[in-house]
Motif scaffolding. Structure first.
Motif, PDB file in Angstrom:
ATOM      1  N   LEU A 172       0.832  -1.205   0.000  1.00 53.79           N
ATOM      2  CA  LEU A 172       0.000   0.000   0.000  1.00 53.79           C
ATOM      3  C   LEU A 172       0.866   1.255   0.000  1.00 53.79           C
ATOM      4  N   ALA A 173       1.874   1.269   0.864  1.00 57.62           N
ATOM      5  CA  ALA A 173       2.759   2.437   0.955  1.00 57.62           C
ATOM      6  C   ALA A 173       3.540   2.630  -0.338  1.00 57.62           C
ATOM      7  N   ALA A 174       4.047   1.557  -0.902  1.00 58.60           N
ATOM      8  CA  ALA A 174       4.843   1.644  -2.126  1.00 58.60           C
ATOM      9  C   ALA A 174       3.998   2.107  -3.315  1.00 58.60           C
ATOM     10  N   GLN A 175       2.760   1.612  -3.379  1.00 61.94           N
ATOM     11  CA  GLN A 175       1.913   1.989  -4.504  1.00 61.94           C
ATOM     12  C   GLN A 175       1.514   3.451  -4.445  1.00 61.94           C
ATOM     13  N   TRP A 176       1.171   3.956  -3.234  1.00 61.23           N
ATOM     14  CA  TRP A 176       0.827   5.366  -3.134  1.00 61.23           C
ATOM     15  C   TRP A 176       2.027   6.245  -3.456  1.00 61.23           C
ATOM     16  N   LYS A 177       3.209   5.851  -2.999  1.00 64.03           N
ATOM     17  CA  LYS A 177       4.413   6.625  -3.297  1.00 64.03           C
ATOM     18  C   LYS A 177       4.667   6.662  -4.799  1.00 64.03           C
TER      19      LYS A 177
END
Length: 229
Positions: free
Chosen positions: A54-59
């Motif tokens: 989730l964090a990687a995709q939003w970044k």
């Protein structure tokens, strides 16, 4: 129904224009944990792995939203987002729609403490309420999710108009929609550059810092009521 200015409004101040994120709303980290736990249970994954995805995709998509213009553009954006997210986790593409429906963008948002109280009190004083946010076209849907939409007269998502704060055009659009001249508006935002730009255009403006780290800012949305007087 949103509140509208009355004949009893102050001649010095007729409207308050708020930013949305980190001003009247915030992104709740607990919802990310909830979403990760949901996906882990639903798809048989490790919750920590989901959190990292989730964090990687939003970044990866953090600034790609700025050129969206319509709700159709945004729907395509989120579908692609879901497909990329499921792809990161080795899940079938067919699961992307279910995930995005279960945890849409607005579900991660919560109103800041006192938000409804403050907007309601401003309305009762006869002030118009506006929201001007560097955000996606779905600003009205997010305000509904926050249960603040009925207190807002004008909501402007800068994606729709194609110019973002601190550009002068974003403020001009919001002021025109409010029907109030700059010197009769109080602008509240968490970004120093956005507050400075509002002041340059003749608005009264104040910086808000909900983390309480900037001594030059207000630290509680309820302080706006004192500024309005």
């Amino acid at each position: 129904m949103a509140c509208m200015a009355s004949s009893g409004s102050s001649p010095r101040l007729r409207a308050v224009l708020f930013d949305r994120d980190d001003t009247i709303a915030y992104t709740d980290p607990a919802v990310y944990r909830e979403a990760a736990a949901w996906a882990a249970g639903r798809f048989g994954l490790d919750a920590q792995v989901v959190s990292e995805a989730l964090a990687a995709q939003w970044k990866a998509r953090a600034l790609s939203w700025r050129d969206l213009r319509t709700h159709e553009d945004e729907a395509d954006f989120w579908m692609t987002y879901g497909l990329k997210l499921t792809g990161r986790l080795g899940l079938p593409e067919s699961l992307a729609a279910e995930w995005m429906e279960a945890y849409p963008y607005e579900r991660y948002m919560k109103p800041v403490p006192g938000a409804r109280e403050v907007l309601g009190e401003l309305c009762s004083r006869g002030l118009k309420i506006g929201v001007l946010s560097n955000t996606l076209p779905s600003i009205h849907r997010t305000l509904q999710a926050l249960e603040l939409h009925d207190l807002v007269d004008v909501a402007v998502a800068t994606c729709v108009i194609g110019t973002h704060k601190p550009g002068a055009g974003a403020y001009a659009h919001a002021l025109e929609a409010l029907g109030v001249p700059p010197h009769e508006v109080l602008f509240v935002d968490d970004k120093v550059e956005n507050v400075a730009a509002a002041r340059e255009l003749g608005m009264q403006a104040t910086l808000i810092d909900l983390q309480g780290e900037n001594p030059q800012a207000i630290h509680d949305l309820r302080a706006v009521l004192e500024l309005v007087g």
